[in-house]
Design a protein around this motif. Structure first.
Motif, PDB file in Angstrom:
ATOM      1  N   ILE A 477      -9.088   3.433   3.589  1.00  0.00           N
ATOM      2  CA  ILE A 477      -7.718   2.831   4.007  1.00  0.00           C
ATOM      3  C   ILE A 477      -6.875   3.890   4.773  1.00  0.00           C
ATOM      4  CG2 ILE A 477      -5.353   2.476   2.882  1.00  0.00           C
ATOM      5  CD1 ILE A 477      -7.099   0.274   2.295  1.00  0.00           C
ATOM      6  N   LEU A 478      -7.046   5.227   4.288  1.00  0.00           N
ATOM      7  CA  LEU A 478      -6.326   6.302   5.166  1.00  0.00           C
ATOM      8  C   LEU A 478      -6.767   6.346   6.600  1.00  0.00           C
ATOM      9  CD1 LEU A 478      -5.965   8.607   2.148  1.00  0.00           C
ATOM     10  CD2 LEU A 478      -4.167   7.326   3.344  1.00  0.00           C
ATOM     11  N   GLN A 479      -8.243   6.301   6.598  1.00  0.00           N
ATOM     12  CA  GLN A 479      -8.576   6.560   8.101  1.00  0.00           C
ATOM     13  C   GLN A 479      -8.072   5.540   9.017  1.00  0.00           C
ATOM     14  OE1 GLN A 479     -12.919   6.792   7.403  1.00  0.00           O
ATOM     15  NE2 GLN A 479     -12.818   8.928   7.523  1.00  0.00           N
ATOM     16  N   ASN A 480      -7.746   4.171   8.554  1.00  0.00           N
ATOM     17  CA  ASN A 480      -7.595   3.126   9.228  1.00  0.00           C
ATOM     18  C   ASN A 480      -6.280   2.650   9.367  1.00  0.00           C
ATOM     19  OD1 ASN A 480     -10.498   1.811  10.309  1.00  0.00           O
ATOM     20  ND2 ASN A 480     -10.918   2.526   8.346  1.00  0.00           N
ATOM     21  N   PHE A 481      -5.365   2.976   8.453  1.00  0.00           N
ATOM     22  CA  PHE A 481      -4.010   2.246   8.361  1.00  0.00           C
ATOM     23  C   PHE A 481      -3.123   3.521   7.923  1.00  0.00           C
ATOM     24  CE2 PHE A 481      -6.997  -0.948   7.014  1.00  0.00           C
ATOM     25  CZ  PHE A 481      -6.676  -2.057   8.034  1.00  0.00           C
ATOM     26  N   ARG A 482      -1.714   3.207   8.405  1.00  0.00           N
ATOM     27  CA  ARG A 482      -0.619   3.906   8.102  1.00  0.00           C
ATOM     28  C   ARG A 482      -0.063   3.160   7.005  1.00  0.00           C
ATOM     29  NH1 ARG A 482       2.704   8.299   8.466  1.00  0.00           N
ATOM     30  NH2 ARG A 482       1.542   9.151  10.025  1.00  0.00           N
ATOM     31  N   LEU A 483       0.384   3.632   5.677  1.00  0.00           N
ATOM     32  CA  LEU A 483       0.846   2.744   4.884  1.00  0.00           C
ATOM     33  C   LEU A 483       2.506   2.906   4.793  1.00  0.00           C
ATOM     34  CD1 LEU A 483      -1.365   3.810   1.772  1.00  0.00           C
ATOM     35  CD2 LEU A 483      -1.520   1.638   2.982  1.00  0.00           C
ATOM     36  N   LEU A 484       3.035   1.697   4.969  1.00  0.00           N
ATOM     37  CA  LEU A 484       4.504   1.553   5.303  1.00  0.00           C
ATOM     38  C   LEU A 484       5.183   0.779   3.915  1.00  0.00           C
ATOM     39  CD1 LEU A 484       4.570   1.010   8.952  1.00  0.00           C
ATOM     40  CD2 LEU A 484       4.851   3.053   7.812  1.00  0.00           C
ATOM     41  N   PRO A 485       6.297   1.455   3.410  1.00  0.00           N
ATOM     42  CA  PRO A 485       6.910   0.837   2.163  1.00  0.00           C
ATOM     43  C   PRO A 485       7.611  -0.768   2.294  1.00  0.00           C
ATOM     44  CG  PRO A 485       8.245   2.760   2.626  1.00  0.00           C
ATOM     45  CD  PRO A 485       7.047   2.704   3.597  1.00  0.00           C
ATOM     46  N   VAL A 486       7.257  -1.414   1.704  1.00  0.00           N
ATOM     47  CA  VAL A 486       8.123  -3.025   1.523  1.00  0.00           C
ATOM     48  C   VAL A 486       8.714  -2.842  -0.025  1.00  0.00           C
ATOM     49  CG1 VAL A 486       8.008  -5.291   1.677  1.00  0.00           C
ATOM     50  CG2 VAL A 486       6.636  -4.028   3.432  1.00  0.00           C
ATOM     51  N   THR A 487       7.806  -2.963  -0.839  1.00  0.00           N
ATOM     52  CA  THR A 487       8.364  -2.461  -2.349  1.00  0.00           C
ATOM     53  C   THR A 487       8.501  -1.266  -2.439  1.00  0.00           C
ATOM     54  OG1 THR A 487       7.186  -4.369  -3.157  1.00  0.00           O
ATOM     55  CG2 THR A 487       7.634  -2.665  -4.600  1.00  0.00           C
ATOM     56  N   THR A 488       9.856  -0.687  -2.915  1.00  0.00           N
ATOM     57  CA  THR A 488      10.336   0.722  -3.448  1.00  0.00           C
ATOM     58  C   THR A 488      10.055   0.965  -4.909  1.00  0.00           C
ATOM     59  OG1 THR A 488      12.449   0.316  -3.721  1.00  0.00           O
ATOM     60  CG2 THR A 488      12.008   0.612  -1.346  1.00  0.00           C
ATOM     61  N   LEU A 489       9.845   1.880  -5.310  1.00  0.00           N
ATOM     62  CA  LEU A 489       9.877   2.493  -6.510  1.00  0.00           C
ATOM     63  C   LEU A 489      11.083   1.743  -7.385  1.00  0.00           C
ATOM     64  CD1 LEU A 489       8.387   6.177  -6.205  1.00  0.00           C
ATOM     65  CD2 LEU A 489       7.009   4.226  -7.031  1.00  0.00           C
ATOM     66  N   GLU A 490      12.255   2.065  -6.765  1.00  0.00           N
ATOM     67  CA  GLU A 490      13.375   1.440  -7.493  1.00  0.00           C
ATOM     68  C   GLU A 490      13.200  -0.211  -7.757  1.00  0.00           C
ATOM     69  OE1 GLU A 490      13.923   5.383  -5.753  1.00  0.00           O
ATOM     70  OE2 GLU A 490      13.421   3.469  -4.632  1.00  0.00           O
ATOM     71  N   ASP A 491      12.305  -0.766  -6.998  1.00  0.00           N
ATOM     72  CA  ASP A 491      12.156  -2.340  -6.969  1.00  0.00           C
ATOM     73  C   ASP A 491      11.541  -2.646  -8.286  1.00  0.00           C
ATOM     74  OD1 ASP A 491      13.560  -2.732  -4.767  1.00  0.00           O
ATOM     75  OD2 ASP A 491      11.742  -2.618  -3.451  1.00  0.00           O
ATOM     76  N   ILE A 492      10.448  -1.926  -8.542  1.00  0.00           N
ATOM     77  CA  ILE A 492       9.520  -2.142  -9.813  1.00  0.00           C
ATOM     78  C   ILE A 492       9.885  -2.059 -11.124  1.00  0.00           C
ATOM     79  CG2 ILE A 492       7.733  -1.758  -8.098  1.00  0.00           C
ATOM     80  CD1 ILE A 492       7.049   0.766  -9.946  1.00  0.00           C
ATOM     81  N   ARG A 493       9.584  -3.024 -11.898  1.00  0.00           N
ATOM     82  CA  ARG A 493      10.012  -2.942 -13.534  1.00  0.00           C
ATOM     83  C   ARG A 493       8.737  -2.832 -13.892  1.00  0.00           C
ATOM     84  NH1 ARG A 493      13.744  -8.102 -13.879  1.00  0.00           N
ATOM     85  NH2 ARG A 493      12.367  -8.664 -12.073  1.00  0.00           N
ATOM     86  N   LEU A 494       8.392  -1.867 -14.867  1.00  0.00           N
ATOM     87  CA  LEU A 494       7.198  -1.611 -15.736  1.00  0.00           C
ATOM     88  C   LEU A 494       7.025  -2.659 -16.677  1.00  0.00           C
ATOM     89  CD1 LEU A 494       6.716   2.208 -15.284  1.00  0.00           C
ATOM     90  CD2 LEU A 494       5.803   0.372 -13.784  1.00  0.00           C
ATOM     91  N   GLU A 495       5.562  -2.956 -17.342  1.00  0.00           N
ATOM     92  CA  GLU A 495       5.426  -3.819 -18.285  1.00  0.00           C
ATOM     93  C   GLU A 495       4.107  -3.260 -19.097  1.00  0.00           C
ATOM     94  OE1 GLU A 495       6.400  -8.348 -16.681  1.00  0.00           O
ATOM     95  OE2 GLU A 495       4.329  -7.544 -16.469  1.00  0.00           O
ATOM     96  N   ASN A 496       4.350  -3.492 -20.425  1.00  0.00           N
ATOM     97  CA  ASN A 496       3.414  -3.212 -21.387  1.00  0.00           C
ATOM     98  C   ASN A 496       2.321  -4.230 -21.525  1.00  0.00           C
ATOM     99  OD1 ASN A 496       3.840  -0.255 -21.973  1.00  0.00           O
ATOM    100  ND2 ASN A 496       3.352  -0.801 -24.018  1.00  0.00           N
ATOM    101  N   GLY A 497       1.243  -4.136 -21.342  1.00  0.00           N
ATOM    102  CA  GLY A 497       0.254  -5.114 -21.627  1.00  0.00           C
ATOM    103  C   GLY A 497      -0.968  -4.385 -22.012  1.00  0.00           C
ATOM    104  N   LEU A 498      -2.099  -5.152 -21.782  1.00  0.00           N
ATOM    105  CA  LEU A 498      -3.463  -4.290 -22.143  1.00  0.00           C
ATOM    106  C   LEU A 498      -3.508  -3.296 -21.241  1.00  0.00           C
ATOM    107  CD1 LEU A 498      -6.006  -7.408 -22.587  1.00  0.00           C
ATOM    108  CD2 LEU A 498      -4.794  -6.241 -24.264  1.00  0.00           C
ATOM    109  N   VAL A 499      -2.849  -3.158 -20.075  1.00  0.00           N
ATOM    110  CA  VAL A 499      -2.963  -2.086 -19.053  1.00  0.00           C
ATOM    111  C   VAL A 499      -1.313  -2.100 -18.600  1.00  0.00           C
ATOM    112  CG1 VAL A 499      -5.122  -2.365 -18.144  1.00  0.00           C
ATOM    113  CG2 VAL A 499      -3.427  -3.666 -17.037  1.00  0.00           C
ATOM    114  N   LEU A 500      -1.058  -1.088 -18.012  1.00  0.00           N
ATOM    115  CA  LEU A 500       0.438  -1.155 -17.347  1.00  0.00           C
ATOM    116  C   LEU A 500       0.504  -1.910 -16.010  1.00  0.00           C
ATOM    117  CD1 LEU A 500       2.860   0.689 -17.577  1.00  0.00           C
ATOM    118  CD2 LEU A 500       1.796   2.289 -15.903  1.00  0.00           C
TER     119      LEU A 500
END
Length: 515
Positions: A477-500
């Protein structure tokens, strides 16, 4: 029959209500805790642990009733903010639940040779995973662990490495065709990790098996039902779940998941039998049989079956376990990792500088291990967002732990998410700072401050497998793309399931790099 069941159920509720109405004060919780726990030095239980007052007169039994995965996550974090590094106790009808949130308190658990029995909540997973390695107990677990450990030996990981690199290049090709579009990581990364675990640990290409997208959707549906059962103590009883829960929907989805894994087992079994026949023929004719095929965990299981060590159901249980554990947990880490790289461009640039001259198709395991900063970034992601944020142990006998004695039947909740955010060991713990894991900064850290793969006897058998898979994808991924944010850390809400998990899909833009 239905009327009788309802009357019986209603009578039990009334009886329980009558008993609890006598115990309304906070002192009741202290008294109940003292009956179920004792201190080694004779001091008050409340001096050693924080006893969480129940939200209702029924102790903590209904504290998370009707909660969703986000509510459960926040419930645990709210208590942690009240207690910090002090262990706390929840009172359930099944017994007391001793909850650990610090490295110091968890050390005795992970070093114990007896506290290795998984807790009661894992019973909800048994219809899905059977008696596989994740949930099995006692001698059965010891035998399976001994059987499966050689399947993840360094020499076998070297052959897996070729698959990881190949799958990484396939994903890069797929993303390149999107021409700088926004990418839903929850969808594309999950598909990548499921393909990888099936081609490596199971030895079957999903190109030849239909139903992978339906399988991933089904796993999520199964997880939601399990979370619902966790929130309602009545649903802990299988007969009540059968009568009043989403029993039909659960087992319909369970059949889809098991049918998919059965197709994989059947295909690999046919290949294994052909391989065995070819080997026998070659030996009889005293000739070479050519290049040896890549070894998979399923080969280990089939060999053990031929020796009477495991039966077909046992194979199904282990395959279901490794399919779920091997794809979902790794996908979770990669999603959070790519999001953090997108929102921290300076860290992303540092990673790119380290990998830009790597020849991905030729990289060996040794060379992957030399990518020091990349590993720090992975570890920091796992610290902040552990794929499995919570595990549980069951006390099969009276147990002395951290100055208290837990009675047999007590549960021990280990909140890995909170342990790895302990500010005494990770200053400014919410900050994404990979430098924490540079050798000079890790030197005197508590040995159980960083435990994303658990620790001790029941640590994750596939942790080296997962780290290698993650690195292979990151380099591509890093060799071929620059990652740009669309979702931000402030946008996400965490959930407890079998995994995070995140409540929302995580979106990033992958801009093609121009070297």
């Amino acid at each position: 029959m239905a009327l009788f069941t309802f009357i019986l159920f209603f009578s039990i509720c009334i009886l329980g209500l009558g008993l609890y109405l006598k115990k309304l004060s906070k002192e009741y919780y202290l008294l109940a805790a003292c009956k179920r726990m004792k201190t080694v030095d004779g001091s008050k239980v409340s001096d050693k642990v924080y006893i969480v007052p129940g939200r209702t007169i029924f102790g903590n039994n209904f504290d998370i009733l009707h909660s969703n995965p986000e509510d459960i996550f926040n419930f645990c974090r709210d208590i942690y903010q009240r207690t910090k590094d002090k262990s706390y106790v929840l009172l359930y009808y099944t017994g007391c639940i001793y909850s650990i949130t610090s490295p110091e308190a968890v050390q005795e658990v992970f070093q114990s040779q007896t506290l290795i029995t998984k807790g009661l909540i894992y019973d909800f997973v048994r219809p899905f995973l059977g008696n596989g390695l994740l949930v099995s107990r006692g001698q059965h677990w010891h035998n399976r662990r001994k059987l499966l450990t050689p399947a993840f030996h360094f020499n076998i990981l070297q052959s897996f490495n070729e698959v990881f690199k190949s799958e990484s290049l396939k994903l890069v090709h797929l993303l390149s065709a999107k021409k700088d579009q926004n990418v839903n990581l929850n969808e594309i990364i999950s598909a990548f990790t499921l393909n990888s675990v099936c081609e490596t640990a199971l030895g079957v290409s999903l190109d030849d098996i239909s139903g992978s997208s339906e399988y991933r959707k089904t796993i999520h549906e199964l997880e939601l039902v399990m979370v619902d059962r966790l929130c309602n103590p009545f649903m802990y009883f299988n007969w009540i779940f059968y009568l009043f829960g989403d029993y039909k929907g659960f087992y319909k989805n369970l059949k889809v998941a098991h049918d998919f894994s059965s197709k994989i087992i059947q295909k690999k079994r046919e290949e294994f039998q052909k391989s065995q026949a070819a080997t026998t023929t070659a030996h009889e004719n005293d000739v070479e049989i050519g290049k040896r095929k890549r070894y998979a965990m399923l080969d280990t299981l089939f060999q053990a079956e031929s020796q009477g060590v495991i039966d077909h159901q046992g194979i199904c249980d282990e395959v279901n376990t490794f399919m779920f554990e091997g794809y979902d947990t790794t996908a979770t880490c990669l999603i959070f990792l790519l999001l953090n790289l997108a929102v921290h461009p300076d860290i992303q640039d540092a990673c790119y500088r380290e990998v830009k001259n790597c020849d991905l198709p030729a990289l060996s395991i040794f060379e992957f291990n030399q990518l020091e900063y990349l590993e720090c970034v992975i570890k920091e992601t796992l610290r902040l967002y552990p794929s499995v944020p919570f595990i549980q142990r069951h006390c099969i006998e009276d147990t002395e732990l951290n100055g208290v004695i837990l009675s047999a039947g007590s549960q021990i909740n280990i909140h890995i998410y909170d342990i790895m955010r302990d500010e005494r060991h990770f200053p400014n713990p919410s900050k994404f700072d990979p430098d924490r894991f540079l050798p000079e900064n890790s030197l005197n850290r508590h040995p159980f401050a960083f435990v994303p793969f658990s620790a001790g006897a029941r640590n994750c058998i596939g942790q080296r497998f997962a780290m290698l898979e993650i690195k292979a994808l990151l380099v591509g991924i890093l060799q071929n793309f620059r990652l740009l944010p669309v979702t931000t850390l402030e946008d996400i809400r965490l959930e407890n399931g079998l995994v995070l998990r995140t409540k929302e899909n995580v979106i990033v833009r992958m801009a093609k790099r121009v070297n």
